[in-house]
Design an enzyme around this catalytic site. Structure first.
Site, PDB file in Angstrom:
ATOM      1  N   HIS A 194      45.270 -33.209  13.797  1.00 42.87           N
ATOM      2  CA  HIS A 194      44.133 -32.995  12.895  1.00 42.87           C
ATOM      3  C   HIS A 194      42.908 -32.677  13.743  1.00 42.87           C
ATOM      4  O   HIS A 194      42.649 -33.334  14.742  1.00 42.87           O
ATOM      5  CB  HIS A 194      43.864 -34.252  12.062  1.00 42.87           C
ATOM      6  N   HIS A 252      38.668 -30.693  13.441  1.00 45.05           N
ATOM      7  CA  HIS A 252      37.631 -30.041  12.641  1.00 45.05           C
ATOM      8  C   HIS A 252      37.282 -28.713  13.301  1.00 45.05           C
ATOM      9  O   HIS A 252      36.106 -28.350  13.409  1.00 45.05           O
ATOM     10  CB  HIS A 252      36.387 -30.925  12.522  1.00 45.05           C
ATOM     11  N   ASP A 258      53.638 -14.239  13.175  1.00 46.05           N
ATOM     12  CA  ASP A 258      54.450 -14.747  14.287  1.00 46.05           C
ATOM     13  C   ASP A 258      54.646 -16.267  14.208  1.00 46.05           C
ATOM     14  O   ASP A 258      55.572 -16.798  14.827  1.00 46.05           O
ATOM     15  CB  ASP A 258      53.791 -14.409  15.633  1.00 46.05           C
ATOM     16  N   HIS A 287      37.390 -30.317   4.037  1.00 41.96           N
ATOM     17  CA  HIS A 287      37.601 -31.200   5.165  1.00 41.96           C
ATOM     18  C   HIS A 287      38.009 -30.372   6.393  1.00 41.96           C
ATOM     19  O   HIS A 287      37.139 -29.946   7.144  1.00 41.96           O
ATOM     20  CB  HIS A 287      38.634 -32.258   4.777  1.00 41.96           C
ATOM     21  N   TYR A 309      62.535 -12.685  20.430  1.00 44.96           N
ATOM     22  CA  TYR A 309      61.338 -12.747  21.272  1.00 44.96           C
ATOM     23  C   TYR A 309      61.561 -13.764  22.386  1.00 44.96           C
ATOM     24  O   TYR A 309      62.219 -14.773  22.182  1.00 44.96           O
ATOM     25  CB  TYR A 309      60.146 -13.161  20.416  1.00 44.96           C
TER      26      TYR A 309
END
Lengths: 232, 232, 232, 232
Positions: free
Chosen positions: D94, D96, D119, D170, D228
């Site tokens: 998480h 910001h 991708d 958020h 790839y």
């Protein structure tokens, strides 16, 4: 000759990458010795990390090389025109700094939108008109200087109070008492362009600061009643 | 005198370039000793890389220099007004950080658009009204403080819960318990201004976060029921 | 084999992170030995800080590995098509540099809006049409090359004068005399995309520079009448 | 206990400042030991430059501290909900990060606009609905997890194919096989948000890439037919 001025011009050129004003060799700084009538300028197309003080080229007001083994900046004729027309300035900077170029390509003045601007530029930073075909084809770099001077004359702007300009579809020139101060003004112009771009996107109405606030900020840093800083 | 506070103010000033909040000398931090009624502030126009702790200037609530050989920041009178009106604050920061200035020049509040904002500012960060001609011409820096205080009074904003403001066409002031916390809030304000600018460009409708979410985020970090972090 | 070319391609690959053109492994540089008919290219998915010169993969015009222990870049077939169609180029770069991708995702050319652009690209930097379902499903990377070539043919653009393209909804390819020059053009394309994005937001009308100004800037740096720099 | 996982989680946390994803302590990384049913997560509010591997907190699926002297991240309950609902994931991040937050505050999905997105994310990166008052007031962090899961269920999105989400007003959560891969996806999400923001400003019509192109790019890097990189 002019060893001290060469060192100042060299050091001022090094400030351009330090302040992130240039990519590759897209910029140049010059300085002038008014008594000798000689200009010291960066050589054309030399990488900043290979530059040395004694590579600086000395030219006279006719653009002739007085000293130096390298070609002077391709913008030399523009610098010469500005030194001739603006008798108080001691240094000139040209860059393609990205925020200033954004306004130049849009053909827009940078309005005086806040105190950061007003601390250094006493009014809008003007953009020149587009250059005409014949001005571009013959003596382009000299004509670039002429169109800058025309802009200041037509709009009755004092180049000592508005030490910078945007050449239409090209980029900024700034100047100052010395090569270092011209770089200083180039940093300010770029920062002001960035902030005012965003202000225009947020609220294009009423973007101008009041004349009272502009007077206050410009005059508390410049002229006889200045009180910012530690005196001189 | 006040050696410890001078060191704190000095260190907090050094955080401004570290967090990219300033260009050149466009910013200043102060701290206050409430018992002595004395304020310590950066000297005016001194470059950050030449600054030393003992250059910090001590002034009283009348703006008189109590100790120091240099002129205090030209914004000192603004700091004094804020310390007088906001009795809980211990440090103040002023910068021209670019995203905050973008809103200030646009004359717009920074709305509380998300939890990053709500973690630090309990509501919109207000912009002041434009200052009047007479406020600008006489006691400008003191009047800058007055217009900030007027903004908080008129809108009934608690400066302990909204520790920052945008002065119209100028830039941000922030504050906090200490000089370091004031800088911290200045970093947050700049970051929030950047993110909310982009949110406004994407979707200006309904930009405000809900009051419930604002309550939750502000109050889980501040006040008696806070549970963020490791306790104190 | 091709030790010198491998070193050049390796060094040019290292310039991509240096100029902030890539995140992770999102980019690759190749070079060609026209006499041998062999191409040297970065191996696929190898981190730049683990890359070595001798990991560079040598492939022929059929995409077969002639030397090397690693798979070549997944974009190898695109590079091969470009080398076949554009006989004068010596190096190719592909990146996902963010400003160029922004235009590619928008499906828009980058117009020639100012002299920075005109110094390197003699006209708009074109975006390809969207690729069709069958072009994507079979021989996708080869078809990516084909759609680039189609774009230059249909619009009658000389790839030596416009050394770059945006693949629709994907990103930029650039090229040049050498791998290093291809990277140089990639830096310019990214910088021009950034500035012209902002100019378009400020004033989308009349964004094109005049043909005279474009001629002047392109031709003072390229071709027989060039006078920028120190000569060759 | 779980020394190896703690080290991985610690190292992944250090990547957040390295990739400029966080300011101050605004982010956290966790990892899970599925066999033990234990989660390792960053302690709450600890500065990244003071963090050590053995400060990582071990919690069980009820959020109880199994080992550690510090409070776990205030977002721990969100992480737990995601680990419960998404059985294949091994790490969660998480932050910001500013571009992702810009979309979250605008309440907008990040559409799949180009191959960089395709991708890594097999479709739009969804934004959750706004949380309700009662969800915010009671068990907020757990409810944050629930609203994420609801978003994936309602829109029938496979969290293994779209390893990230924006929580409304958020910010982003991302995940992956491991803590490091979750950080990797967080970098991609931020980069994609930046580029697609600019594409939307340039040309909001037809911003979606074609399904064929999305299929091609996602499936050449993921699943049994991937080609790839260097194989595994």
């Amino acid at each position: 000759m002019l060893t001290e001025l060469k060192e100042k011009v060299y050091q001022a050129n090094l400030l351009l990458p330090e302040y992130n004003l240039i990519t590759f060799t897209w910029g140049n700084v010059s300085g002038i010795d008014r008594e000798e009538g000689l200009i010291v300028i960066k050589p054309s197309g030399v990488e900043y990390d290979e530059l040395t003080s004694d590579q600086m080229v000395v030219v006279n007001f006719d653009g002739e090389i007085v000293e130096g083994n390298l070609n002077p900046s391709s913008d030399t004729a523009t610098h010469i025109e500005l030194y001739k027309a603006f008798p108080d300035i001691g240094g000139i900077v040209h860059t393609h700094s990205p925020w200033a170029v954004s306004f130049a390509q849009a053909g827009l003045d940078i309005p005086a939108a806040g105190t950061t601007h007003g601390d250094y530029f006493y009014g809008s930073i003007p953009v020149t008109r587009e250059m005409k075909k014949d001005e571009i084809q013959v003596d382009y770099e000299k004509q670039t200087g002429s169109v800058i001077i025309e802009t200041f004359n037509k709009k009755d702007i004092n180049p000592n109070q508005v030490p910078g300009v945007l050449v239409n579809d090209h980029g900024p020139f700034t100047w100052g008492d010395s090569p270092a101060e011209a770089v200083h003004n180039s940093v300010v112009l770029e920062q002001v362009a960035e902030m005012t771009y965003h202000s225009l996107q947020l609220n294009a109405e009423n973007i101008q600061m009041s004349q009272s606030l502009l007077d206050k900020h410009y005059l508390r840093k410049h002229g006889k009643d200045a009180y910012y800083g530690q005196g001189k």
